[in-house]
Design a protein around this motif. Structure first.
Motif, PDB file in Angstrom:
ATOM      1  N   CYS A 191       6.331  -7.074  -6.283  1.00  0.00           N
ATOM      2  CA  CYS A 191       5.955  -6.115  -7.494  1.00  0.00           C
ATOM      3  C   CYS A 191       7.187  -5.944  -8.392  1.00  0.00           C
ATOM      4  CB  CYS A 191       5.197  -4.996  -7.131  1.00  0.00           C
ATOM      5  SG  CYS A 191       4.550  -3.864  -8.254  1.00  0.00           S
ATOM      6  N   ARG A 198       4.832  -5.987  -1.921  1.00  0.00           N
ATOM      7  CA  ARG A 198       3.804  -4.850  -1.637  1.00  0.00           C
ATOM      8  C   ARG A 198       2.476  -5.874  -1.312  1.00  0.00           C
ATOM      9  NH1 ARG A 198       7.371  -1.950  -2.055  1.00  0.00           N
ATOM     10  NH2 ARG A 198       7.410   0.034  -3.212  1.00  0.00           N
ATOM     11  N   HIS A 233      -0.958  -4.279   6.798  1.00  0.00           N
ATOM     12  CA  HIS A 233       0.004  -3.160   6.125  1.00  0.00           C
ATOM     13  C   HIS A 233       1.383  -2.845   7.154  1.00  0.00           C
ATOM     14  CE1 HIS A 233      -2.403  -2.476   2.641  1.00  0.00           C
ATOM     15  NE2 HIS A 233      -3.500  -2.433   3.422  1.00  0.00           N
TER      16      HIS A 233
END
Length: 319
Positions: A191, A198, A233
């Motif tokens: 990003c 990300r 994540h």
């Protein structure tokens, strides 16, 4: 792409461009020794039909028997720009005979290649059915654009909604990998706004536009990035879990398709001891919850206490 891989592609293109080209000519063109050319030719011959011409007729030249083995015209951005500008750099009266028709054929082949590739990607993405978020009646599917950008290594200009902050923002993203998780697609990329890697959920993109800006992955390693990540994540701290799965679900656990390598041992009563290190406790516990009382956390004690508190809150809710 390694230096050797790049050289093999250059070699293939050179043979296509001039069937019958000799090892000596190839060595001069690629700036390597003839011995290197012979080794490369041997490797190429393992996966395609390559003919060595008669020594007396062609002096050991090479050509492909299957002319459709590989389309050599796949320019990168710099090559495409250079070739596009070529006619403007050559005065018309100084161009050799046949230049214009040859130029048109090359560009037509290049554009056809691009169109076929784009159509293939669209056909594939049309076969992938994606759900619609419950809070929308419909939403645009940018799967085709994102896959195309990943293949072409092009930066995407996007409008993205961050659900945790209920915030919509413009972001320039270098799309690296598309990862399926739990009936959803996630994009892992660099990003520009955050100046770091990300994770983006595909259904939260509101606009996606492929730019002409080319990016490079450099030394980025997806396996290293997702090491010990249970779902998608990455967390900040590794935690070792020991879980006992009841015999009723043990066989289902053994066939789980996981991205983190666990240690498993079948116990005498048919239950399964399961140990794994993850860097995101929340994701792992959310996965365990689907097994209810058939999954008992043995370690760490903190996660065991957290599960007790969660169960107590559920009991109070249903009293």
């Amino acid at each position: 792409m390694s230096e050797k891989t790049s050289r093999l592609f250059q070699l293939i293109n050179a043979i296509y461009a001039k069937p019958g080209i000799t090892a000596s000519e190839l060595a001069t063109k690629l700036e390597v020794s003839q011995r290197t050319i012979y080794r490369d030719i041997s490797q190429i011959s393992l996966f395609t039909t390559l003919m060595l011409e008669d020594e007396e007729k062609r002096n050991g030249g090479y050509r492909f028997l299957n002319e459709n083995f590989l389309d050599p015209i796949r320019f990168n951005e710099e090559e495409e720009l250079a070739f596009t500008l070529l006619p403007s750099l050559l005065e018309r009266d100084k161009r050799p005979p046949g230049f214009d028709s040859a130029y048109d054929k090359v560009m037509a082949s290049h554009r056809k290649n691009q169109t076929q590739r784009s159509n293939l990607v669209r056909d594939i993405t049309d076969m992938i059915q994606m759900g619609t978020p419950a809070y929308r009646t419909e939403y645009p599917n940018f799967l085709h654009e994102i896959i195309q950008a990943i293949l072409d290594k092009r930066t995407i200009d996007t409008v993205y909604h961050t659900q945790s902050r209920d915030e919509t923002s413009n972001r320039m993203i270098d799309p690296y990998y598309l990862i399926p998780r739990e009936q959803r697609f996630y994009l892992i990329g660099f990003c520009h706004r955050a100046q770091g890697m990300r994770v983006f959920r595909l259904s939260r993109f509101q606009q996606v536009h492929i730019t002409n800006e080319v990016f490079y992955l450099g030394d980025f390693n997806i396996q290293q990035y997702l090491k010990n990540t249970w779902s998608i994540h990455p967390g900040q701290r590794n935690t070792r879990f020991r879980v006992r799965f009841d015999s009723k679900v043990a066989r289902y656990i053994r066939e789980e398709e996981l991205f983190v390598q666990p240690w498993m041992k079948e116990l005498a009563d048919g239950s399964l001891l399961f140990e794994v290190t993850v860097n995101n406790e929340h994701e792992f516990i959310m996965w365990l919850l689907q097994y209810g009382p058939d999954a008992e956390i043995l370690e760490p004690q903190s996660a065991r206490e957290e599960m007790k508190a969660r169960m107590a809150a559920w009991m109070r809710m249903y009293q």
